[in-house]
Scaffold this motif. Structure first.
Motif, PDB file in Angstrom:
ATOM      1  N   GLN A  79     -77.244  11.763  46.625  1.00 11.32           N
ATOM      2  CA  GLN A  79     -78.763  12.042  47.097  1.00 11.32           C
ATOM      3  C   GLN A  79     -79.127  13.519  46.046  1.00 11.32           C
ATOM      4  O   GLN A  79     -80.153  13.954  46.071  1.00 11.32           O
ATOM      5  CB  GLN A  79     -79.134  12.234  48.390  1.00 11.32           C
ATOM      6  N   ASP A  80     -78.113  13.810  45.448  1.00  3.73           N
ATOM      7  CA  ASP A  80     -78.158  14.997  44.653  1.00  3.73           C
ATOM      8  C   ASP A  80     -78.406  14.770  43.015  1.00  3.73           C
ATOM      9  O   ASP A  80     -77.549  14.385  42.597  1.00  3.73           O
ATOM     10  CB  ASP A  80     -76.968  15.948  44.680  1.00  3.73           C
ATOM     11  N   GLU A  81     -79.765  14.964  42.796  1.00  2.00           N
ATOM     12  CA  GLU A  81     -79.865  14.654  41.501  1.00  2.00           C
ATOM     13  C   GLU A  81     -79.025  15.359  40.234  1.00  2.00           C
ATOM     14  O   GLU A  81     -78.646  14.437  39.222  1.00  2.00           O
ATOM     15  CB  GLU A  81     -81.498  14.928  41.097  1.00  2.00           C
ATOM     16  N   GLU A  82     -78.719  16.513  40.428  1.00  4.23           N
ATOM     17  CA  GLU A  82     -78.027  17.280  39.472  1.00  4.23           C
ATOM     18  C   GLU A  82     -76.372  16.380  39.387  1.00  4.23           C
ATOM     19  O   GLU A  82     -75.738  16.218  38.207  1.00  4.23           O
ATOM     20  CB  GLU A  82     -77.762  18.711  39.944  1.00  4.23           C
ATOM     21  N   GLN A  83     -75.878  16.255  40.570  1.00  7.05           N
ATOM     22  CA  GLN A  83     -74.514  15.432  40.692  1.00  7.05           C
ATOM     23  C   GLN A  83     -74.916  14.081  39.886  1.00  7.05           C
ATOM     24  O   GLN A  83     -73.821  13.709  39.238  1.00  7.05           O
ATOM     25  CB  GLN A  83     -74.063  15.338  41.920  1.00  7.05           C
ATOM     26  N   VAL A  84     -75.789  13.393  40.247  1.00  6.34           N
ATOM     27  CA  VAL A  84     -75.883  11.965  39.718  1.00  6.34           C
ATOM     28  C   VAL A  84     -76.033  12.194  38.147  1.00  6.34           C
ATOM     29  O   VAL A  84     -75.186  11.317  37.525  1.00  6.34           O
ATOM     30  CB  VAL A  84     -77.129  11.370  40.292  1.00  6.34           C
ATOM     31  N   CYS A  85     -76.602  13.131  37.662  1.00 10.58           N
ATOM     32  CA  CYS A  85     -76.909  13.188  35.982  1.00 10.58           C
ATOM     33  C   CYS A  85     -75.436  13.578  35.546  1.00 10.58           C
ATOM     34  O   CYS A  85     -75.115  13.055  34.370  1.00 10.58           O
ATOM     35  CB  CYS A  85     -77.920  14.142  35.781  1.00 10.58           C
ATOM     36  N   SER A  86     -74.937  14.628  36.142  1.00 12.47           N
ATOM     37  CA  SER A  86     -73.524  15.045  35.668  1.00 12.47           C
ATOM     38  C   SER A  86     -72.605  14.215  35.789  1.00 12.47           C
ATOM     39  O   SER A  86     -71.824  13.689  34.668  1.00 12.47           O
ATOM     40  CB  SER A  86     -73.162  16.409  36.264  1.00 12.47           C
ATOM     41  N   ALA A  87     -72.484  13.226  36.697  1.00  6.90           N
ATOM     42  CA  ALA A  87     -71.416  12.241  36.929  1.00  6.90           C
ATOM     43  C   ALA A  87     -71.775  11.175  35.879  1.00  6.90           C
ATOM     44  O   ALA A  87     -70.729  10.501  35.522  1.00  6.90           O
ATOM     45  CB  ALA A  87     -71.494  11.581  38.509  1.00  6.90           C
ATOM     46  N   PHE A  88     -73.180  10.688  35.705  1.00  4.74           N
ATOM     47  CA  PHE A  88     -73.327   9.818  34.708  1.00  4.74           C
ATOM     48  C   PHE A  88     -72.847  10.303  33.179  1.00  4.74           C
ATOM     49  O   PHE A  88     -72.042   9.166  32.709  1.00  4.74           O
ATOM     50  CB  PHE A  88     -74.766   9.292  34.602  1.00  4.74           C
ATOM     51  N   SER A  93     -68.761   9.541  29.113  1.00  2.00           N
ATOM     52  CA  SER A  93     -67.641  10.235  28.354  1.00  2.00           C
ATOM     53  C   SER A  93     -66.350   9.674  28.576  1.00  2.00           C
ATOM     54  O   SER A  93     -65.496   9.387  27.572  1.00  2.00           O
ATOM     55  CB  SER A  93     -67.709  11.859  28.737  1.00  2.00           C
ATOM     56  N   ALA A  94     -65.840   9.302  29.729  1.00  2.00           N
ATOM     57  CA  ALA A  94     -64.848   8.525  29.962  1.00  2.00           C
ATOM     58  C   ALA A  94     -64.607   7.228  29.562  1.00  2.00           C
ATOM     59  O   ALA A  94     -63.542   6.602  28.984  1.00  2.00           O
ATOM     60  CB  ALA A  94     -64.368   8.709  31.428  1.00  2.00           C
ATOM     61  N   LEU A  95     -65.897   6.410  29.864  1.00  2.00           N
ATOM     62  CA  LEU A  95     -65.931   5.196  29.415  1.00  2.00           C
ATOM     63  C   LEU A  95     -66.357   4.759  28.055  1.00  2.00           C
ATOM     64  O   LEU A  95     -66.454   3.491  27.820  1.00  2.00           O
ATOM     65  CB  LEU A  95     -66.470   4.087  30.576  1.00  2.00           C
ATOM     66  N   VAL A  98     -71.993   2.636  29.588  1.00  2.08           N
ATOM     67  CA  VAL A  98     -72.017   2.049  31.047  1.00  2.08           C
ATOM     68  C   VAL A  98     -72.975   0.444  30.591  1.00  2.08           C
ATOM     69  O   VAL A  98     -74.111   0.539  30.222  1.00  2.08           O
ATOM     70  CB  VAL A  98     -72.822   2.569  32.179  1.00  2.08           C
ATOM     71  N   ASP A  99     -72.412  -0.550  31.130  1.00  5.57           N
ATOM     72  CA  ASP A  99     -72.759  -1.848  30.894  1.00  5.57           C
ATOM     73  C   ASP A  99     -73.584  -2.494  31.967  1.00  5.57           C
ATOM     74  O   ASP A  99     -74.614  -3.242  32.046  1.00  5.57           O
ATOM     75  CB  ASP A  99     -71.830  -2.989  30.252  1.00  5.57           C
ATOM     76  N   ALA A 100     -73.030  -2.123  33.000  1.00  3.71           N
ATOM     77  CA  ALA A 100     -73.490  -2.580  34.377  1.00  3.71           C
ATOM     78  C   ALA A 100     -73.529  -1.467  35.587  1.00  3.71           C
ATOM     79  O   ALA A 100     -72.324  -0.451  35.650  1.00  3.71           O
ATOM     80  CB  ALA A 100     -72.908  -3.777  34.921  1.00  3.71           C
ATOM     81  N   PHE A 101     -74.345  -1.364  36.512  1.00  3.03           N
ATOM     82  CA  PHE A 101     -74.474  -0.314  37.381  1.00  3.03           C
ATOM     83  C   PHE A 101     -74.845  -0.839  38.598  1.00  3.03           C
ATOM     84  O   PHE A 101     -75.641  -1.314  38.876  1.00  3.03           O
ATOM     85  CB  PHE A 101     -75.460   0.894  37.068  1.00  3.03           C
ATOM     86  N   PHE A 102     -73.593  -1.030  39.584  1.00  3.93           N
ATOM     87  CA  PHE A 102     -74.055  -1.496  40.995  1.00  3.93           C
ATOM     88  C   PHE A 102     -74.260  -0.245  41.831  1.00  3.93           C
ATOM     89  O   PHE A 102     -73.515   0.547  42.186  1.00  3.93           O
ATOM     90  CB  PHE A 102     -72.439  -1.956  41.473  1.00  3.93           C
TER      91      PHE A 102
END
Length: 194
Positions: A79-88, A93-95, A98-102
């Motif tokens: 629910q935190d936009e900044e966290q979502v953007c940063s996590a994405f 960067s790690a993977l 992203v080919d699929a998002f559940f």
């Protein structure tokens, strides 16, 4: 049939080969989300689980890795936009991509009579279940549209169809996810995402 075929925790062979694919599962540290993470990872995907609880993330990650599956975990409050953007960004960067998002993360909320439900109780469920799903799918769609497509998989509930006494906030949030899914299919499917 071998004894391993009838083991109580045996899993059927994956229906699709996802080798080389990268998948995110929100709420992937337990319940349906962890089951989804196991399934896509067993099919060969690298999986990133997102969850708010660091300890649950670590437990889920250990379970996946113990099964020999390729996984990572990030602490994210959807629910935190900044966290979502940063996590994405961290996930890409790690993977690599992203080919699929559940979009699976959600909360049931308090079971409370509708006439006694407060705005805060309503918003606490809608903020995570619907707003959080919007934020996650928007970031995933931005990435997928720019990179040749992918799959957006919003997770809803049968309560969307059958209702639920004392769970109107949950049912409404899941109905919103259904409507969002249909709209995304119309807009994004021609671009290879949706």
């Amino acid at each position: 049939m071998t004894s391993s075929d009838t083991a109580p925790h045996a899993h059927p062979a994956p229906a699709h080969d996802l080798t080389g694919r990268s998948v995110v599962v929100t709420g992937g540290n337990g319940g349906i989300g962890l089951g989804l993470a196991h399934g896509v990872a067993r099919a060969g995907a690298r999986v990133a689980i997102w969850g708010r609880n660091a300890a649950k993330n670590e437990t889920a990650l250990a379970e996946l890795r113990e099964a020999g599956l390729d996984a990572t975990a990030l602490v994210v409050d959807i629910q935190d936009e900044e966290q979502v953007c940063s996590a994405f960004a961290d996930t890409v960067s790690a993977l690599g991509r992203v080919d699929a998002f559940f979009a699976n993360a959600g909360v049931p909320g308090d079971a409370v009579s509708f006439v006694d439900m407060t705005v805060e109780q309503w918003r606490s469920v809608v903020s995570i279940n619907l707003d959080g799903t919007f934020l996650c799918l928007r970031e995933a769609a931005r990435h997928m549209v720019a990179n040749g497509g992918g799959a957006l998989v919003p997770v809803s509930s049968i309560m969307n169809f059958y209702g639920g006494a004392r769970k109107e906030h949950y049912a409404a949030s899941k109905a919103g996810i259904e409507a969002l899914s249909r709209a995304l299919a119309v807009e994004l499917a021609p671009q290879g995402s949706g």
